[in-house]
Scaffold this motif. Structure first.
Motif, mmCIF file in Angstrom:
data_model
loop_
_atom_site.group_PDB
_atom_site.id
_atom_site.type_symbol
_atom_site.label_atom_id
_atom_site.label_comp_id
_atom_site.label_asym_id
_atom_site.label_seq_id
_atom_site.Cartn_x
_atom_site.Cartn_y
_atom_site.Cartn_z
ATOM 1 N N ASP A 1 -19.323 -23.515 -50.245
ATOM 2 C CA ASP A 1 -19.166 -24.701 -51.098
ATOM 3 C C ASP A 1 -18.461 -25.821 -50.343
ATOM 4 O O ASP A 1 -18.853 -26.991 -50.402
ATOM 5 N N ASP A 2 -17.385 -25.472 -49.618
ATOM 6 C CA ASP A 2 -16.618 -26.481 -48.890
ATOM 7 C C ASP A 2 -17.431 -27.106 -47.762
ATOM 8 O O ASP A 2 -17.238 -28.272 -47.407
ATOM 9 N N ALA A 3 -18.352 -26.321 -47.187
ATOM 10 C CA ALA A 3 -19.134 -26.820 -46.065
ATOM 11 C C ALA A 3 -20.135 -27.888 -46.484
ATOM 12 O O ALA A 3 -20.594 -28.662 -45.651
ATOM 13 N N PHE A 4 -20.476 -27.943 -47.763
ATOM 14 C CA PHE A 4 -21.480 -28.897 -48.226
ATOM 15 C C PHE A 4 -20.961 -29.759 -49.372
ATOM 16 O O PHE A 4 -21.729 -30.250 -50.194
ATOM 17 N N VAL A 5 -19.649 -29.984 -49.399
ATOM 18 C CA VAL A 5 -19.047 -30.731 -50.487
ATOM 19 C C VAL A 5 -19.402 -32.213 -50.422
ATOM 20 O O VAL A 5 -19.428 -32.902 -51.437
ATOM 21 N N ASP A 6 -19.695 -32.708 -49.210
ATOM 22 C CA ASP A 6 -20.080 -34.111 -49.047
ATOM 23 C C ASP A 6 -20.882 -34.258 -47.757
ATOM 24 O O ASP A 6 -21.071 -33.289 -47.003
ATOM 25 N N LYS A 7 -21.327 -35.471 -47.510
ATOM 26 C CA LYS A 7 -22.165 -35.742 -46.342
ATOM 27 C C LYS A 7 -21.441 -35.411 -45.046
ATOM 28 O O LYS A 7 -22.027 -34.792 -44.136
ATOM 29 N N ALA A 8 -20.196 -35.798 -44.925
ATOM 30 C CA ALA A 8 -19.449 -35.578 -43.684
ATOM 31 C C ALA A 8 -19.330 -34.092 -43.371
ATOM 32 O O ALA A 8 -19.501 -33.663 -42.228
ATOM 33 N N SER A 9 -19.055 -33.289 -44.398
ATOM 34 C CA SER A 9 -18.933 -31.846 -44.187
ATOM 35 C C SER A 9 -20.283 -31.236 -43.809
ATOM 36 O O SER A 9 -20.368 -30.380 -42.922
ATOM 37 N N ALA A 10 -21.331 -31.672 -44.476
ATOM 38 C CA ALA A 10 -22.665 -31.159 -44.172
ATOM 39 C C ALA A 10 -23.083 -31.526 -42.753
ATOM 40 O O ALA A 10 -23.742 -30.742 -42.061
ATOM 41 N N GLU A 11 -22.687 -32.723 -42.316
ATOM 42 C CA GLU A 11 -23.035 -33.149 -40.964
ATOM 43 C C GLU A 11 -22.328 -32.292 -39.921
ATOM 44 O O GLU A 11 -22.876 -31.996 -38.859
#
Length: 626
Positions: free
Chosen positions: A34-44
């Motif tokens: 969940d934390d890895a894809f919480v927003d664009k920056a994390s997903a990147e």
């Protein structure tokens, strides 16, 4: 798989294979998916993690295509327990703890299955990143699909049939389901190609900013790799190889097709042509010019063109390159011979040695093999000859060196440095001296060429020498695939498709030869070869194309894989590794010496799966001979 979101920890990457800013970002302090894809920056950051598993192409100890074969050789004083590729070349691959184990990530190999797992996580979870545009999401998904395909391909070309990992298993999967099977060769290839085909439409034709995005996947990269995958699958190692008829799993499924299928070459040809057309649409082209700082001859300028193909950071020919410039620095330090007096005690390593076999590989100036050229003194090639002024672009005037070093094609002089040879670093001429007690001989422990040769191709003409550190490094991406490679794949595939070679087969190989200053194959063989009709037959042209690839892509990490897929490795790699007598005084240097006698067996075409993996999963079939 949504079931695993709160149950596994994201693998933290300790380092990444890239030095540019974009790909240096990796997830840290991530507790759950969940934390890895919480927003664009994390997903990147997770996208960067998917990239980080790419092998370190520019590291000769890790890139098996470079150190595990017969084109370069490292002296015994430098080869230690962590020089894994060199240990493989010495016949020390094993099942207990295999070198460069990319199956489960040991002995300096990165685990491609962990890489695939993280790619699967990305593909399963990217929809949860709330602030991505549709275009961004489509591109990122395409990049990761390509990377997933490439990681499968890296395993395939190393091990042959492998388990396909389409999606991650839930954590509650029972033991039987975890014990996967190796999938047949044709199924593996089909899946890799399927992923690349899905990815390609959403990849950019070119990068919008190479300064920021260098190393990210484009359409030309994807299509070029598709051509390489399909050419590998069409080649004798994987296309109707009856030597592997006994490789059958415990379900009775044969893992290697037993019938040769010529249609596979047509698929490879179509893929190569699509890659060429797309690359050219993206403004890629063969490098044909070099901007010199000085007034040099056309012949020396051609040598600089050829050196800059590989080493120019802005090469129009480069489709995909490794962007960790640290390794190109290391390469240069290993390759360049000491040619000036220096104050530093450790200015160069100078142990990256071309073998004599490679010096004999390149054509004569007439564009045919040295043992076929009717004008070349092949029988006396190890005898001495004195250079005259007209030859000073490549050999120091008035000096003696082997006949082998005279009257050779430009790619020879661009690729290999030899005793009394000219070494041009724009705008200065240097000379290589490798006889006992001279500059380019042993200085410190392990700092010497085992053969008396050095690899010049990896040194950009714009590099410079100084009396302190010796070499001012010129950084560049280490090439993974370039346009000339795809040209030659296309010529190879077309030759296999057609009953006899024709103008289209000649066209793409001749474009590569023209850049090297050579006439076309038909003209060259008719005028200078003892086998003038060789280019007119499928078999003869096959031999020519093979040698052209071995020459054009020398020292780029492709020879090892080509010899394997052609099933030629046993013929080449069982030959002695030879060089000059580096301990011979004066002209005693020019005695051919055997340095090592390798033993390459049938089993070495495919690497072993670690024995512990076979014990844990009895459904896995070990590769033959291991």
């Amino acid at each position: 798989m949504k079931n695993i979101k709160h149950s596994i920890t994201v693998l933290l990457i300790l380092f990444t294979a890239f030095s540019c800013d974009y790909l240096d970002v990796v997830p840290d302090n991530v507790a759950t998916i969940d934390d890895a894809f919480v927003d664009k920056a994390s997903a990147e950051k997770f996208l960067a993690t998917c990239y980080s598993y790419l092998p370190n192409f520019g590291d000769p100890w890790i890139n098996s295509g470079i150190g595990s074969g017969d084109e370069v050789w490292f002296n015994e004083e430098i080869v230690g327990s962590n020089f894994n590729s060199a240990l493989i070349a010495r016949g020390l691959q094993n099942t207990n703890d295999p070198h460069l184990n990319f199956w489960d990530g040991r002995m300096r190999g990165k685990s491609m299955y962990i890489a695939i797992r993280d790619c699967n996580i990305f593909l399963e979870e990217i929809d949860n990143a709330p602030d991505l545009t549709g275009t961004e999401k489509a591109r990122w998904i395409a990049e990761v699909k390509f990377l997933k395909a490439y990681y499968h391909f890296w395993l395939f070309k190393s091990y042959g049939p492998i388990p396909i990992i389409r999606e991650n298993l839930p954590i509650y999967t029972n033991t039987e389901d975890v014990q996967v099977y190796r999938d047949p060769v044709d199924d593996v290839v089909s899946y890799i190609v399927e992923l690349i085909d899905e990815a390609t439409p959403d990849l950019p034709l070119r990068l919008s900013s190479e300064a920021i995005e260098l190393g990210r996947i484009t359409q030309p990269i994807a299509l070029a790799m598709k051509a390489r995958v399909l050419a590998t699958a069409a080649s004798p190692l994987f296309n109707g190889n009856t030597d592997y008829a006994s490789v059958v799993d415990n379900r009775g499924i044969s893992l290697f097709n037993q019938s040769y299928d010529p249609a596979k070459w047509q698929l490879a040809a179509d893929a190569a042509k699509a890659a060429i057309d797309t690359a050219m649409a993206a403004n890629h082209s063969l490098v044909t010019e070099y901007r010199t700082k000085s007034d040099i001859s056309p012949e020396l300028e051609r040598e600089c063109v050829i050196r800059s193909i590989f080493t120019d950071r802005n090469s129009t020919e480069l489709l995909w390159g490794s962007t960790d410039f640290r390794f190109t620095q290391g390469y240069q330090r290993m390759c360049v011979p000491l040619m000036i007096q220096v104050t530093s005690s450790n200015p160069v390593s100078q142990f990256y040695a071309s073998t004599l076999r490679m010096a004999e590989l390149f054509y004569t100036k007439n564009g045919v093999p040295i043992d076929e050229d009717v004008d070349f003194n092949y029988v006396n090639r190890y005898e001495l000859r004195t250079a005259v002024t007209e030859e000073s672009d490549f050999i120091r005037s008035g000096e003696q060196t082997a006949v082998l070093h005279f009257d050779r094609e430009a790619r020879f002089y661009a690729s290999i440095a030899f005793d009394r040879g000219t070494y041009f670093m724009d705008p200065t001429y240097y000379y290589v001296q490798t006889r006992q007690g001279e500059l380019a001989t042993k200085r410190n422990q392990g700092e010497f060429s085992a053969t008396g040769y050095f690899v010049k191709k990896l040194i950009n003409p714009n590099s410079a020498l100084n009396t302190n550190t010796m070499l001012a490094y010129y950084e560049y991406p280490f090439p993974i695939i370039r346009l000339a490679d795809v040209f030659l794949l296309y010529a190879e595939a077309l030759n296999e498709v057609k009953s006899t070679p024709d103008a289209e087969v000649y066209e793409y190989i001749d474009m590569v030869r023209e850049r090297a200053g050579l006439d076309g194959v038909v003209e060259s063989w008719a005028n200078y070869s003892s086998q003038p009709d060789k280019p007119t037959t499928k078999e003869g042209m096959r031999e020519i194309i093979k040698q052209e690839r071995l020459i054009e892509l020398a020292f780029e990490g492709q020879r090892f894989w080509d010899l394997r897929r052609w099933k030629d490795a046993e013929n080449y790699m069982n030959q002695p590794i030879r060089g000059w007598n580096i301990n011979g005084a004066g002209l005693g240097f020019y005695n051919v010496t055997t340095i090592f006698t390798p033993s390459y067996d049938f089993k070495d075409y495919l690497w072993p799966i670690r024995e512990e993996e076979i014990v844990k999963n009895p459904n896995l079939v070990q590769n033959p001979g291991w």
